[in-house]
Write an enzyme that holds these catalytic residues in place. Structure first.
Site, PDB file in Angstrom:
ATOM      1  N   LYS A 216      97.768 -41.007  69.806  1.00 30.15           N
ATOM      2  CA  LYS A 216      97.738 -42.289  69.073  1.00 30.15           C
ATOM      3  C   LYS A 216      96.673 -42.268  67.966  1.00 30.15           C
ATOM      4  CE  LYS A 216      96.876 -44.720  72.801  1.00 30.15           C
ATOM      5  NZ  LYS A 216      96.951 -43.809  73.946  1.00 30.15           N
TER       6      LYS A 216
ATOM      7  N   ARG B 129      97.901 -53.138  75.858  1.00 29.00           N
ATOM      8  CA  ARG B 129      98.017 -52.266  77.031  1.00 29.00           C
ATOM      9  C   ARG B 129      98.491 -53.027  78.264  1.00 29.00           C
ATOM     10  NH1 ARG B 129      94.282 -48.168  74.911  1.00 29.00           N
ATOM     11  NH2 ARG B 129      94.157 -46.383  76.285  1.00 29.00           N
TER      12      ARG B 129
ATOM     13  N   ARG C  70      89.636 -31.960  74.870  1.00 26.22           N
ATOM     14  CA  ARG C  70      88.759 -32.853  74.107  1.00 26.22           C
ATOM     15  C   ARG C  70      87.443 -33.089  74.862  1.00 26.22           C
ATOM     16  NH1 ARG C  70      90.844 -38.667  72.331  1.00 26.22           N
ATOM     17  NH2 ARG C  70      90.621 -39.046  74.553  1.00 26.22           N
TER      18      ARG C  70
ATOM     19  N   ARG D 121      83.266 -36.413  75.693  1.00 24.76           N
ATOM     20  CA  ARG D 121      83.618 -37.834  75.922  1.00 24.76           C
ATOM     21  C   ARG D 121      83.652 -38.105  77.425  1.00 24.76           C
ATOM     22  NH1 ARG D 121      88.632 -41.084  73.062  1.00 24.76           N
ATOM     23  NH2 ARG D 121      89.186 -41.994  75.063  1.00 24.76           N
TER      24      ARG D 121
ATOM     25  N   ARG E 295      93.469 -42.698  84.497  1.00 26.30           N
ATOM     26  CA  ARG E 295      93.955 -43.334  83.261  1.00 26.30           C
ATOM     27  C   ARG E 295      95.484 -43.229  83.186  1.00 26.30           C
ATOM     28  NH1 ARG E 295      90.398 -40.044  79.258  1.00 26.30           N
ATOM     29  NH2 ARG E 295      91.547 -41.024  77.554  1.00 26.30           N
TER      30      ARG E 295
HETATM   31  P1  B4P Z   1      94.810 -39.326  71.393  1.00 26.51           P
HETATM   32  O1  B4P Z   1      95.987 -39.692  72.178  1.00 26.51           O
HETATM   33  O2  B4P Z   1      94.863 -39.538  69.918  1.00 26.51           O
HETATM   34  O3  B4P Z   1      93.674 -40.056  72.168  1.00 26.51           O
HETATM   35  P2  B4P Z   1      93.231 -41.553  72.055  1.00 26.51           P
HETATM   36  O4  B4P Z   1      93.770 -42.266  70.883  1.00 26.51           O
HETATM   37  O5  B4P Z   1      91.776 -41.461  72.110  1.00 26.51           O
HETATM   38  O6  B4P Z   1      93.884 -42.297  73.306  1.00 26.51           O
HETATM   39  P3  B4P Z   1      93.261 -42.725  74.674  1.00 26.51           P
HETATM   40  O7  B4P Z   1      94.334 -43.494  75.349  1.00 26.51           O
HETATM   41  O8  B4P Z   1      92.747 -41.526  75.368  1.00 26.51           O
HETATM   42  O9  B4P Z   1      91.961 -43.587  74.394  1.00 26.51           O
HETATM   43  P4  B4P Z   1      91.635 -45.078  73.951  1.00 26.51           P
HETATM   44  O10 B4P Z   1      90.510 -44.893  73.023  1.00 26.51           O
HETATM   45  O11 B4P Z   1      92.807 -45.845  73.456  1.00 26.51           O
HETATM   46  O12 B4P Z   1      94.414 -37.782  71.448  1.00 26.51           O
HETATM   47  C1  B4P Z   1      93.986 -37.094  72.586  1.00 26.51           C
HETATM   48  C2  B4P Z   1      93.687 -35.617  72.256  1.00 26.51           C
HETATM   49  O13 B4P Z   1      94.896 -34.909  71.977  1.00 26.51           O
HETATM   50  C3  B4P Z   1      92.807 -35.396  71.023  1.00 26.51           C
HETATM   51  O14 B4P Z   1      91.822 -34.469  71.347  1.00 26.51           O
HETATM   52  C4  B4P Z   1      93.740 -34.834  69.968  1.00 26.51           C
HETATM   53  O15 B4P Z   1      93.106 -33.941  69.085  1.00 26.51           O
HETATM   54  C5  B4P Z   1      94.779 -34.119  70.794  1.00 26.51           C
HETATM   55  N1  B4P Z   1      96.095 -34.101  70.157  1.00 26.51           N
HETATM   56  C6  B4P Z   1      96.680 -35.121  69.481  1.00 26.51           C
HETATM   57  N2  B4P Z   1      97.901 -34.750  69.021  1.00 26.51           N
HETATM   58  C7  B4P Z   1      98.100 -33.469  69.448  1.00 26.51           C
HETATM   59  C8  B4P Z   1      99.180 -32.513  69.315  1.00 26.51           C
HETATM   60  N3  B4P Z   1     100.296 -32.833  68.646  1.00 26.51           N
HETATM   61  N4  B4P Z   1      99.047 -31.324  69.895  1.00 26.51           N
HETATM   62  C9  B4P Z   1      97.912 -31.005  70.568  1.00 26.51           C
HETATM   63  N5  B4P Z   1      96.845 -31.823  70.724  1.00 26.51           N
HETATM   64  C10 B4P Z   1      96.944 -33.044  70.174  1.00 26.51           C
HETATM   65  O16 B4P Z   1      91.156 -45.788  75.314  1.00 26.51           O
HETATM   66  C11 B4P Z   1      90.016 -45.391  76.054  1.00 26.51           C
HETATM   67  C12 B4P Z   1      89.673 -46.416  77.140  1.00 26.51           C
HETATM   68  O17 B4P Z   1      89.296 -47.687  76.533  1.00 26.51           O
HETATM   69  C13 B4P Z   1      90.815 -46.820  78.096  1.00 26.51           C
HETATM   70  O18 B4P Z   1      90.930 -45.917  79.200  1.00 26.51           O
HETATM   71  C14 B4P Z   1      90.360 -48.245  78.546  1.00 26.51           C
HETATM   72  O19 B4P Z   1      89.369 -48.199  79.542  1.00 26.51           O
HETATM   73  C15 B4P Z   1      89.728 -48.820  77.293  1.00 26.51           C
HETATM   74  N6  B4P Z   1      90.695 -49.609  76.477  1.00 26.51           N
HETATM   75  C16 B4P Z   1      91.135 -49.280  75.224  1.00 26.51           C
HETATM   76  N7  B4P Z   1      92.006 -50.191  74.765  1.00 26.51           N
HETATM   77  C17 B4P Z   1      92.148 -51.124  75.760  1.00 26.51           C
HETATM   78  C18 B4P Z   1      92.955 -52.298  75.896  1.00 26.51           C
HETATM   79  N8  B4P Z   1      93.792 -52.697  74.919  1.00 26.51           N
HETATM   80  N9  B4P Z   1      92.862 -53.016  77.058  1.00 26.51           N
HETATM   81  C19 B4P Z   1      92.021 -52.639  78.035  1.00 26.51           C
HETATM   82  N10 B4P Z   1      91.246 -51.531  77.973  1.00 26.51           N
HETATM   83  C20 B4P Z   1      91.301 -50.762  76.840  1.00 26.51           C
END
Ligand code: B4P
Length: 190
Positions: free
Chosen positions: A14, A89, A128, A134, A145
């Site tokens: 994302k 979410r 990552r 992280r 998660r």
């Molecule tokens: P991403 O999937 O981009 O990770 P993210 O955006 O950080 O999503 P995530 O769900 O983990 O975290 P969020 O901050 O929303 O990428 C992951 C990895 O994959 C990266 O290292 C990237 O380089 C790699 N990658 C991407 N594309 C690739 C490809 N094509 N091939 C290979 N590798 C690739 O949430 C974190 C925490 O915050 C949640 O657990 C929750 O506690 C809280 N939170 C956030 N939003 C919330 C909400 N709306 N409600 C309640 N809690 C919330």
């Protein structure tokens, strides 16, 4: 305005795809994960509470997250549109987003969900975790998660299905290939 919900399990890309979409369509990025991590970095009261929850892989409460979204919407009006990354979410968050956008005479244009198998999610997030340190990218938290996503977040897809706004996209392959698939979807609604 073009308002996109970018959806998918943790590690589905994302954040990665959001930055490419923003570059192409000039949208305002609203990532609840980034907003929460900023609160943690600033050591605010909210950040202290959020860190504990995030480190367990649980969801931060709807009230907190919705409050942050409303603030962001209010100070960023008048642009080309918004990209919501990692939000909503829960179904309650989806309902609140609808209300907040309606107050601005706006609506969600499309909800794009990235499909990635669990083994690939774990692989990406572990990598990552090793590279960035992280604190929620460790095996135990990653598994929780993904469980939380299946139980609390997947129902959001049905909410957008009912409104005929859900567009699933294959989230495997290179970042550029996935981006091409996303652009195809956006061009249909833009
Ligand atoms: P991403 O999937 O981009 O990770 P993210 O955006 O950080 O999503 P995530 O769900 O983990 O975290 P969020 O901050 O929303 O990428 C992951 C990895 O994959 C990266 O290292 C990237 O380089 C790699 N990658 C991407 N594309 C690739 C490809 N094509 N091939 C290979 N590798 C690739 O949430 C974190 C925490 O915050 C949640 O657990 C929750 O506690 C809280 N939170 C956030 N939003 C919330 C909400 N709306 N409600 C309640 N809690 C919330």
């Amino acid at each position: 305005m073009l308002n996109i919900v970018l959806f998918g399990p943790p590690g589905s890309g994302k954040g990665t795809q959001a930055s490419k979409i923003i570059e192409k369509y000039n949208l305002t990025h609203i990532s609840t994960g980034d907003l929460l991590r900023q609160e943690v970095a600033d050591q605010t009261e909210l950040g202290k509470k959020a860190k504990e929850i995030m480190d367990k892989g649980e969801l931060v409460s709807d009230d907190i997250v919705i409050g942050m979204i409303r603030n962001k919407l209010n100070v960023n009006q008048g642009g080309a549109g918004f990209i919501f990354d990692g939000f909503p979410r829960t179904v309650d968050q989806a309902r609140e987003l609808r209300k907040a956008l309606t107050d601005l005479d706006e609506r969600v244009s499309v909800m794009i969900s990235l499909d990635v198998p669990k083994e690939e999610l774990v692989k990406r997030l572990m990598k990552r975790g090793e590279e960035t340190g992280r604190s929620d990218d460790n095996m135990e938290t990653i598994n929780n998660r993904i469980d939380v996503y299946s139980r609390q977040t997947v129902p959001v897809t049905y909410y957008y299905d009912k409104m005929h706004k859900h567009a699933p996209v294959d989230g495997t392959g290179t970042v550029d290939k996935i981006f091409e698939r996303i652009v195809e979807v956006i061009e249909k609604v833009n």
